[in-house]
Design a protein around this motif. Structure first.
Motif, PDB file in Angstrom:
ATOM      1  N   GLY A 173     -28.523  68.463  -6.774  1.00 33.55           N
ATOM      2  CA  GLY A 173     -28.026  68.217  -5.429  1.00 33.55           C
ATOM      3  C   GLY A 173     -27.690  66.751  -5.198  1.00 33.55           C
ATOM      4  O   GLY A 173     -26.672  66.432  -4.564  1.00 33.55           O
ATOM      5  N   ALA A 177     -24.032  65.516  -4.301  1.00 34.13           N
ATOM      6  CA  ALA A 177     -23.820  64.799  -3.039  1.00 34.13           C
ATOM      7  C   ALA A 177     -23.188  63.435  -3.287  1.00 34.13           C
ATOM      8  O   ALA A 177     -22.261  63.017  -2.568  1.00 34.13           O
ATOM      9  CB  ALA A 177     -25.154  64.646  -2.303  1.00 34.13           C
ATOM     10  N   THR A 178     -23.673  62.729  -4.311  1.00 32.40           N
ATOM     11  CA  THR A 178     -23.139  61.397  -4.603  1.00 32.40           C
ATOM     12  C   THR A 178     -21.666  61.456  -4.966  1.00 32.40           C
ATOM     13  O   THR A 178     -20.834  60.703  -4.421  1.00 32.40           O
ATOM     14  CB  THR A 178     -23.931  60.752  -5.757  1.00 32.40           C
ATOM     15  OG1 THR A 178     -25.313  60.680  -5.403  1.00 32.40           O
ATOM     16  CG2 THR A 178     -23.408  59.356  -6.049  1.00 32.40           C
ATOM     17  N   GLY A 281     -23.923  58.575   3.984  1.00 31.15           N
ATOM     18  CA  GLY A 281     -24.142  59.933   3.502  1.00 31.15           C
ATOM     19  C   GLY A 281     -25.602  60.217   3.180  1.00 31.15           C
ATOM     20  O   GLY A 281     -26.133  61.267   3.562  1.00 31.15           O
ATOM     21  N   PHE A 282     -26.273  59.295   2.491  1.00 36.91           N
ATOM     22  CA  PHE A 282     -27.687  59.493   2.170  1.00 36.91           C
ATOM     23  C   PHE A 282     -28.560  59.464   3.427  1.00 36.91           C
ATOM     24  O   PHE A 282     -29.554  60.180   3.514  1.00 36.91           O
ATOM     25  CB  PHE A 282     -28.160  58.426   1.177  1.00 36.91           C
ATOM     26  CG  PHE A 282     -27.848  58.753  -0.253  1.00 36.91           C
ATOM     27  CD1 PHE A 282     -28.404  59.877  -0.855  1.00 36.91           C
ATOM     28  CD2 PHE A 282     -27.000  57.951  -0.996  1.00 36.91           C
ATOM     29  CE1 PHE A 282     -28.118  60.184  -2.173  1.00 36.91           C
ATOM     30  CE2 PHE A 282     -26.702  58.251  -2.318  1.00 36.91           C
ATOM     31  CZ  PHE A 282     -27.266  59.380  -2.907  1.00 36.91           C
ATOM     32  N   LEU A 285     -28.133  62.819   4.999  1.00 37.08           N
ATOM     33  CA  LEU A 285     -28.817  63.814   4.170  1.00 37.08           C
ATOM     34  C   LEU A 285     -30.317  63.751   4.388  1.00 37.08           C
ATOM     35  O   LEU A 285     -30.984  64.792   4.524  1.00 37.08           O
ATOM     36  CB  LEU A 285     -28.484  63.561   2.691  1.00 37.08           C
ATOM     37  CG  LEU A 285     -29.118  64.523   1.678  1.00 37.08           C
ATOM     38  CD1 LEU A 285     -28.656  65.954   1.908  1.00 37.08           C
ATOM     39  CD2 LEU A 285     -28.797  64.081   0.246  1.00 37.08           C
ATOM     40  N   TYR A 286     -30.863  62.549   4.455  1.00 37.42           N
ATOM     41  CA  TYR A 286     -32.304  62.389   4.683  1.00 37.42           C
ATOM     42  C   TYR A 286     -32.719  62.959   6.035  1.00 37.42           C
ATOM     43  O   TYR A 286     -33.764  63.615   6.157  1.00 37.42           O
ATOM     44  CB  TYR A 286     -32.677  60.910   4.602  1.00 37.42           C
ATOM     45  CG  TYR A 286     -34.122  60.628   4.929  1.00 37.42           C
ATOM     46  CD1 TYR A 286     -35.146  61.059   4.098  1.00 37.42           C
ATOM     47  CD2 TYR A 286     -34.466  59.937   6.096  1.00 37.42           C
ATOM     48  CE1 TYR A 286     -36.465  60.802   4.403  1.00 37.42           C
ATOM     49  CE2 TYR A 286     -35.784  59.672   6.405  1.00 37.42           C
ATOM     50  CZ  TYR A 286     -36.787  60.105   5.559  1.00 37.42           C
ATOM     51  OH  TYR A 286     -38.098  59.857   5.869  1.00 37.42           O
ATOM     52  N   ILE A 289     -32.155  67.110   5.852  1.00 34.92           N
ATOM     53  CA  ILE A 289     -32.832  67.979   4.895  1.00 34.92           C
ATOM     54  C   ILE A 289     -34.231  68.318   5.384  1.00 34.92           C
ATOM     55  O   ILE A 289     -34.931  67.464   5.952  1.00 34.92           O
ATOM     56  CB  ILE A 289     -32.871  67.318   3.499  1.00 34.92           C
ATOM     57  CG1 ILE A 289     -33.174  68.355   2.423  1.00 34.92           C
ATOM     58  CG2 ILE A 289     -33.907  66.202   3.450  1.00 34.92           C
ATOM     59  CD1 ILE A 289     -32.960  67.846   1.019  1.00 34.92           C
ATOM     60  N   ASP A 300     -37.519  65.956   1.579  1.00 33.86           N
ATOM     61  CA  ASP A 300     -36.756  64.870   2.191  1.00 33.86           C
ATOM     62  C   ASP A 300     -37.076  63.507   1.587  1.00 33.86           C
ATOM     63  O   ASP A 300     -36.192  62.666   1.442  1.00 33.86           O
ATOM     64  CB  ASP A 300     -36.942  64.847   3.712  1.00 33.86           C
ATOM     65  CG  ASP A 300     -38.401  64.880   4.138  1.00 33.86           C
ATOM     66  OD1 ASP A 300     -39.281  65.022   3.266  1.00 33.86           O
ATOM     67  OD2 ASP A 300     -38.670  64.784   5.352  1.00 33.86           O
ATOM     68  N   VAL A 303     -34.973  61.935  -1.267  1.00 36.38           N
ATOM     69  CA  VAL A 303     -33.668  61.306  -1.021  1.00 36.38           C
ATOM     70  C   VAL A 303     -33.791  59.784  -1.066  1.00 36.38           C
ATOM     71  O   VAL A 303     -32.864  59.086  -1.492  1.00 36.38           O
ATOM     72  CB  VAL A 303     -33.113  61.767   0.341  1.00 36.38           C
ATOM     73  CG1 VAL A 303     -31.799  61.045   0.665  1.00 36.38           C
ATOM     74  CG2 VAL A 303     -32.897  63.276   0.351  1.00 36.38           C
TER      75      VAL A 303
END
Length: 499
Positions: A173, A177-178, A281-282, A285-286, A289, A300, A303
């Motif tokens: 993932g 995602a990256t 983005g990160f 995501l953090y 999630i 989480d 991340v």
């Protein structure tokens, strides 16, 4: 000078694994127990209570590699070598990614050393650590061929997606995602939306194919169970740096944040355009999630080290003078060494603790059923003293040394290829910690309730031995428990079936 400092810090960071036969990481003894079961499967020494049931699970890095390495060296050394390789993948992957992006190695290696013993790694999420190292190499490889013809990109991506799918689902993932965020940035920068859509589809095809094969072959990803604990998300930012000492972790996090703020404010540290996209983005995501995802806890917080290892490759650092360089190296070295000192302080004494519990296994009849209890009131991590936590799963090693059944061995469907046999299936607690001794005492006294899970309601008839972990306490049930062994971190009792 920076190269010398990095080399010294890197060597020091690898020493804990080299000096300790069993690293004092929370989940590590449990993983080691499973490696013994896998390595001895099909031999005369095979454990009678467990069976090996392979399926396409995306969490199999060490399960696939360690038993094969154990044919050449011992299971204990093979498992430790796997951990060492995981650490080397993390550090080298960060360096290679920075080299591909910037055409030089600058400071990503220092970031990797800062997080080499962060909370997810010191708690023993070894498949994730290995997979994240592979993901760093995969991201670097994809970016290296990003401008090449699509068949080349497709092959590179397919190889790493397959490796990551087998290694650890969450690492896959992170990889996806990256690269997905990177391709979105690339499309915006070049106004090439159609090309970006094709590139994203090409990234997704190998993963989709593997998911389809998994469904057709009765594989799975973890189990049910998704929970958000939003109140902890700000706290994890200060607990992430150290898995054993919360004050050191918080101080390290604050110092690192202050350094980054100062460098950014003075224009010394600058995020490139792609880096800004990745940072946003990160962050999203953090925040989005769940804390528990598909039965996997602490999803989480994984991340955070991923972002810390990837984003430095997309930053530029321009120190104005030698004095600034010395100050930066001193600050980074201080944070790294402070956290590393805590690791040494915890790991080295645990060599004696693990040796003591291994000796105690010789006082257990082979083929026995062994229950694990805790002197505290909860089976959750003892956040007031995280140095107790590495002992939680040490009794699972009885599956090797005493050919015993231990209910806490990791046997979750969708994660591990080891399953308890039908005769003991009802007793298995595949992801549970020690049962609080207060609960065991209440059950023995006949004080049961619907809240007590069925697998423990008749413990005094189902099990032969009981380990009580934690600070020493007096025998809680003298008429049922006979003390056989004791150390600073555990007491071993034989259970009298008839009080």
């Amino acid at each position: 000078m920076a190269i010398v400092v990095f080399a010294v810090l890197a060597a020091a960071s690898l020493l804990p694994v080299l000096l300790t036969p069993i690293p004092a990481m929370v989940d590590y003894p449990n993983h080691l127990a499973r490696m013994y079961i896998l390595s001895q499967s099909g031999t005369p020494d095979a454990n009678p209570y467990y069976e090996v049931a392979w399926a396409l699970y995306p969490n199999l890095a060490m399960d696939l590699l360690v038993p094969r390495m154990a044919r050449l060296i011992s299971v204990e050394n093979a498992t430790r070598l796997f951990l060492l390789v995981s650490q080397l993948l993390i550090v080298s992957g960060a360096l290679v990614l920075e080299r591909v992006v910037k055409k030089r190695v600058h400071f990503a290696g220092f970031a990797a050393l800062l997080f080499l013993y962060c909370l997810p790694f010191t708690w023993g999420f070894v498949n994730f650590e290995f997979g994240l190292g592979v993901a760093l190499w995969g991201i670097a490889a994809y970016l290296m061929v990003a401008e090449r013809a699509w068949p080349i990109r497709f092959v590179f991506n397919a190889v790493f997606v397959t490796a990551l799918f087998a290694s650890h689902f969450f690492s896959l993932g992170i990889y996806g995602a990256t690269l997905g965020i990177y391709e979105l940035w690339r499309a915006r920068d070049r106004k090439a939306c159609r090309d970006a859509a094709l590139r994203l589809a090409m990234l997704a095809i190998p993963a989709a194919a593997l998911f389809g094969i998994m469904q057709l072959t009765a594989g799975s990803i973890g189990s049910e169970g998704t929970n958000w604990h939003l109140e902890f998300k700000p706290i994890w930012l200060f607990r992430i740096m150290n898995g054993y000492n919360l004050p050191v972790s918080a101080a390290s996090a604050l110092a690192l944040m202050a350094l980054l703020y100062l460098a950014a404010k003075r224009g010394i540290l600058v995020l490139e355009a792609a880096g800004i996209w990745l940072a946003i983005g990160f962050t999203l995501l953090y925040l989005a999630i769940p804390s528990t995802l598909l039965g996997t806890s602490f999803a989480d917080i994984r991340v955070i080290p991923a972002a810390a290892l990837i984003i430095p490759a997309f930053c530029s650092l321009s120190l104005p003078s030698r004095r600034w360089t010395i100050a930066a190296l001193a600050a980074v070295s201080g944070i790294t060494l402070a956290n590393l000192a805590v690791v040494f302080v915890v790991w080295l004494p645990y060599r004696a603790d693990y040796a003591a519990i291994i000796l105690s296994f010789h006082k257990i009849d082979r083929g026995s059923l062994v229950l694990v209890g805790g002197s505290g009131d909860s089976g959750d991590p003892p956040f007031n003293d995280l140095t107790q936590y590495p002992m939680f799963y040490a009794p699972t090693l009885a599956v090797h040394y005493a050919n015993a059944f231990v209910p806490n061995v990791f046997t979750a469907v969708g994660k591990q290829p080891v399953q308890p046999r039908a005769a003991v299936q009802r007793l298995a607690i595949p992801y549970g910690g020690p049962m609080p001794i207060s609960v065991l005492v209440a059950i023995a006294a006949g004080r049961t309730s619907s809240e007590i899970p069925p697998f423990i309601r008749t413990w005094y008839r189902d099990y032969d031995y009981l380990y009580v972990l934690g600070p020493s306490v007096a025998n809680p049930l003298p008429n049922r428990l006979e003390e056989l062994d004791r150390s600073a971190r555990f007491v071993l009792y034989k259970i009298r079936r008839t009080p």
